[in-house]
Design a protein around this motif. Sequence first.
Motif: not given
Length: 318
Positions: A118-119, A163-164, A168-169, A190-192
Amino acid sequence: MKRMKKLAVIIPCYNEEQVIDEAYRRIKIVLASVPNPSEIIYVNDGSRDRTRPMLNELAARDADVKVIHFSRNFGHQSAVTAGIHHCDADLAIILDADMQDPPELIPEILARQEETGANVVYCVRRSRVGESRFKLFSAKLFYRTMNAMSEVEFPLDTGDFRLIDRKVMNEFNRLKEKGKYIRGLISWIGFNQVPFFYEREARIAGKTKYSLSKMLQFASTALLYFSKKPLKMVTGLGFLAVIIGIILAVWFTLGKWYGFSNAESGWTSIIFTIIFFGGVQLITIGVLGQYISVLFDEIKARPEYIVDEARNFCNDNN
Ligand code: UDP
Ligand code: MG
């Protein structure tokens, strides 16, 4: 061999002298137990107690401690934003200084990221201890109202503890708005994204740094930046007022013609009408004003925070 992902722990601090040493000790133990290279990024949000010298001392002792000092108090969300802006790691975990979000969960959160790919791993509070009834009630009400009002769907009972990853950052760093509701923005990116359930603990020492006015400010930023529904609601109120007005007009006109209403003695109804319509107008103007003030703040385009000093970054100014 696969390169280990670098992990950064981002911690906003405002007048946290009572918890800094204990938090540092606990986080270091946890970071030593994971195979990833790691660092801690402290953002001192204009503290007026001993937070600043204490963080400087940690940075002098430990090259994996990076510190950013703001020129004054800019608020929790700006402090977290600065931490993300200054982070060059592959993964970041956002943590409160007061240890309400236990750092001992970091290995499990990392494992969850590793196993799901996951992202974002967002931490959902299954329970919260050591908080006032008002805080629990207002938080519950806030998250449910936000979900009903917002155009984006948010997971319930989730703070900034998450956590990212780099992806995402990078997207977060492209956001230009100054008013930040970070948990909402990360959902929006978004993303996972996957949940991680935990029990929120009590503060290890000190008092909450979120005054009532800061809480209200936080809630209004969230609402105004993520929802246009208040505008639609006051428009609806306007229509409702017009419909009531028309019904009353017809009622009194017919009443006068057919003699079933004695309009002259209607002092109460006149006062009621004036107050009701006056109120509707003031509320509408107020709601409009709130959105205009957001536009005003954004259009000024002042920086979201001002860094006074940064320590242990590659090109810092110490
Ligand atoms: N904080 C901050 N700036 C502020 C208020 C709070 O950086 O203006 C930090 C604070 O030091 C803590 C985190 O934000 O690390 C969460 O604040 P707090 O624990 O007081 O909030 P609560 O958990 O009571 O909602
Ligand atoms: Mg707290």
